[in-house]
Scaffold this active site. Sequence first.
Site, PDB file in Angstrom:
ATOM      1  N   ILE A 146      53.158   7.110   6.942  1.00 10.02           N
ATOM      2  CA  ILE A 146      52.491   8.381   7.205  1.00 10.02           C
ATOM      3  C   ILE A 146      51.221   8.484   6.375  1.00 10.02           C
ATOM      4  O   ILE A 146      51.146   7.948   5.272  1.00 10.02           O
ATOM      5  CB  ILE A 146      53.460   9.562   6.936  1.00 10.02           C
ATOM      6  N   CYS A 147      50.217   9.132   6.938  1.00 10.44           N
ATOM      7  CA  CYS A 147      48.981   9.417   6.243  1.00 10.44           C
ATOM      8  C   CYS A 147      48.309   8.147   5.708  1.00 10.44           C
ATOM      9  O   CYS A 147      48.095   7.197   6.440  1.00 10.44           O
ATOM     10  CB  CYS A 147      49.250  10.430   5.127  1.00 10.44           C
ATOM     11  N   GLY A 148      47.981   8.119   4.427  1.00 12.89           N
ATOM     12  CA  GLY A 148      47.258   6.994   3.853  1.00 12.89           C
ATOM     13  C   GLY A 148      47.952   5.661   4.008  1.00 12.89           C
ATOM     14  O   GLY A 148      47.297   4.607   4.046  1.00 12.89           O
TER      15      GLY A 148
ATOM     16  N   ALA B 266      52.442   8.409  11.515  1.00 14.33           N
ATOM     17  CA  ALA B 266      52.168   9.840  11.644  1.00 14.33           C
ATOM     18  C   ALA B 266      51.025  10.217  10.716  1.00 14.33           C
ATOM     19  O   ALA B 266      50.683   9.487   9.784  1.00 14.33           O
ATOM     20  CB  ALA B 266      53.410  10.663  11.303  1.00 14.33           C
TER      21      ALA B 266
ATOM     22  N   THR C  75      49.210   4.532   6.597  1.00 17.71           N
ATOM     23  CA  THR C  75      48.780   3.908   7.853  1.00 17.71           C
ATOM     24  C   THR C  75      47.501   3.105   7.639  1.00 17.71           C
ATOM     25  O   THR C  75      47.297   2.081   8.289  1.00 17.71           O
ATOM     26  CB  THR C  75      48.560   4.958   8.964  1.00 17.71           C
TER      27      THR C  75
END
Length: 201
Positions: free
Chosen positions: A107-109, A158, A111
């Site tokens: 999720i977030c960073g 996400a 990715t």
Amino acid sequence: MGTETDTTTVHLAVYDTLADWETGHATAWLARAGYTVRTVGPVAGEPVTTLAGLRIVPDLALADLDPGESALLILPGAEKYDEGDELAPFATKARAFLDAGVPVAAICGATAGLAREGLLDDRPHTSAASFYLAATGYRGGGHYVDADAVRDGDLITAGPTDPVAFAREIFARLGAYEGKRDAWYRLFQHSDPAAYAELNG
């Protein structure tokens, strides 16, 4: 455990600047479903500090994490993903998980870490925004999906504002809360009072 995969232990990566809000729904409800959640840090026993200033002492070191002893690796976002390559080993471990057929949820960073590792070049995925991942120089822009969360086989991605959708896709991949996932999502994402009775019925 031989070559069989542990289906009851979930591993949560922890590192400095971890975004506290991104994985709580997933880990808390997986624990309620009977999973054991263990933390994995750069160094076993060496505390890390989250964005909120909370100190977490990892259960084990990343180097000692074996995909065959895990049901899932969860990678939360962290500011350090945008500050350099310090967290690159976590993306490398994610590749080992995926190669072994063990799911990874980022999720977030995190990715962006996967993008730099080349893990998003040829599979559907999402993140905070398409231009955020484009800045990594990765080649997967054509596979970017503008959605809360995306599950493509063993990989879940996400953005930072979608921890509930992120958890829902994790539950779906692991087969948790069968028949109740929709109610769970409606309760925590939309505050649907009818969903509470469904979830706890």
